[in-house]
Enzyme design. Structure first.
Site, PDB file in Angstrom:
ATOM      1  N   HIS A 179       0.867  -1.184   0.000  1.00 49.05           N
ATOM      2  CA  HIS A 179       0.000   0.000   0.000  1.00 49.05           C
ATOM      3  C   HIS A 179       0.899   1.227   0.000  1.00 49.05           C
ATOM      4  O   HIS A 179       1.722   1.415   0.891  1.00 49.05           O
ATOM      5  CB  HIS A 179      -0.917   0.017   1.222  1.00 49.05           C
ATOM      6  N   CYS A 180       0.730   2.073  -1.006  1.00 50.36           N
ATOM      7  CA  CYS A 180       1.564   3.264  -1.152  1.00 50.36           C
ATOM      8  C   CYS A 180       0.797   4.485  -0.645  1.00 50.36           C
ATOM      9  O   CYS A 180      -0.262   4.825  -1.177  1.00 50.36           O
ATOM     10  CB  CYS A 180       1.952   3.456  -2.620  1.00 50.36           C
TER      11      CYS A 180
END
Length: 342
Positions: free
Chosen positions: A180-181
């Site tokens: 997850h960025c």
């Protein structure tokens, strides 16, 4: 020379800390992790409980829930760098008759980077639902080590396909989950991994282009100042060396914001370049960040309950199909029909 010396010490310190973070990342019980845990234990005895709870809530809000804060910070940093580049570097380089294409290159790369950023942040990363879970289970084979058949996500109540993971931030299961960025405020999965790779490459190229043009501008200013003072950069004798150092200090005093921007952009280019190299390595070997971390965290050989205790289970990447096919899979994820044809 005090100003120049302090800046060099600061730059070396930042580079050393960055290198230490890169070397210690991914290890199960690294020295950095142990030191951080011990420091947090010591600080918990000093910091008031209410402040600790508020800090924990703020950190949870930032890193464990979807938030646009890092997106705003990302855009603000780009606006600040390009504002300084336009106001200080572009105008002076135009007067010094730099090639127009060289001056416009950072803006062209910025346009491509923003396009990849918008597409990556808005794209569906490959969310697994009850309607598509049965078909996604057939896309990748289970390796029996990192991914086992028959596991059900307790939150989504769907069978977990191989290479998938439940994201606690987005609260969904993602097919071929990478990570997850927070900078794009989205998960990176099967459907947007190629866009994320292009986003990284364009961002690194943008920072490198700004650093190159800014460095060329400062070198040109240094040469002009050297000629105006009647000295030449032939590096012969101590007197010329001292003169060069004074000319360098002249840059710090004349263009302090440009010099600090150049230091920041160079550091950013090095960090992004390292991350791009790591992402390219994962793409060429058909691995995800999640799989890479799991294999390192468990020593590459997590044991299944059905395996004998006297026989260690070795992890092997079964998804790699060669460099070209691995890279192709990043931009064109396989489907059930393609796997059946093979």
């Amino acid at each position: 020379m005090d100003f120049l010396t302090l800046f060099l010490i600061y730059l070396c310190f930042v580079l050393a800390v960055t290198a230490l973070l890169c070397l210690c990342s991914g290890r199960k019980e690294s020295f950095l992790t142990r030191s951080a845990n011990r420091a947090s234990q010591v600080l918990s005895l000093v910091i008031p409980t209410q402040l600790q709870r508020a800090t924990q809530r703020a950190l949870h809000r930032l890193f464990h829930t979807r938030s646009c804060l890092f997106v705003v910070l990302h855009i603000a940093l780009q606006a600040a760098v390009f504002g300084e580049y336009t106001w200080e570097v572009f105008v002076y380089c135009w007067e010094l008759q730099f090639h127009l294409l060289l001056l416009l290159l950072p803006y062209l790369l910025l346009a491509g980077n923003m396009g990849c950023f918008l597409l990556c942040s808005r794209a569906n990363p490959g969310i697994i639902t009850k309607s598509n879970a049965a078909s996604l289970v057939k896309v990748y084979a289970y390796d029996g080590v990192l991914f086992q058949r028959g596991l059900v996500c307790p939150t989504c109540s769907v069978e977990k396909p191989a290479r998938s993971k439940h994201c606690s931030v987005c609260r969904t299961c993602v097919h071929r989950f990478d990570h997850h960025c927070v900078w794009v405020n989205n998960c990176i999965g099967a459907s947007n991994a190629g866009l994320f790779l292009l986003y990284l490459l364009s961002l690194t190229a943008t920072a490198g282009a700004i650093a190159a043009v800014t460095a060329a501008f400062l070198i040109q200013v240094l040469l002009l100042s050297n000629i105006m003072h009647g000295t030449y950069l032939d590096a012969q004798g101590q007197e010329h060396a001292v003169e060069i150092l004074f000319l360098v200090q002249h840059l710090f005093l004349t263009f302090p914001r440009v010099v600090f921007m150049l230091g920041f952009v160079i550091l950013l280019t090095l960090v992004l370049g390292g991350y791009c190299s790591f992402s390219l390595y994962l793409a060429l070997t058909n691995q995800t960040t999640n799989e890479w971390c799991k294999s390192r965290r468990f020593g590459g050989s997590p044991r299944l309950p059905s395996q004998p205790h006297d026989r260690p289970l070795l992890y092997k990447n079964i998804y790699s199909k060669g460099i070209w096919m691995n890279l192709k899979e990043i931009f064109k994820p396989p489907t059930v029909l393609e796997r059946k044809k093979k």
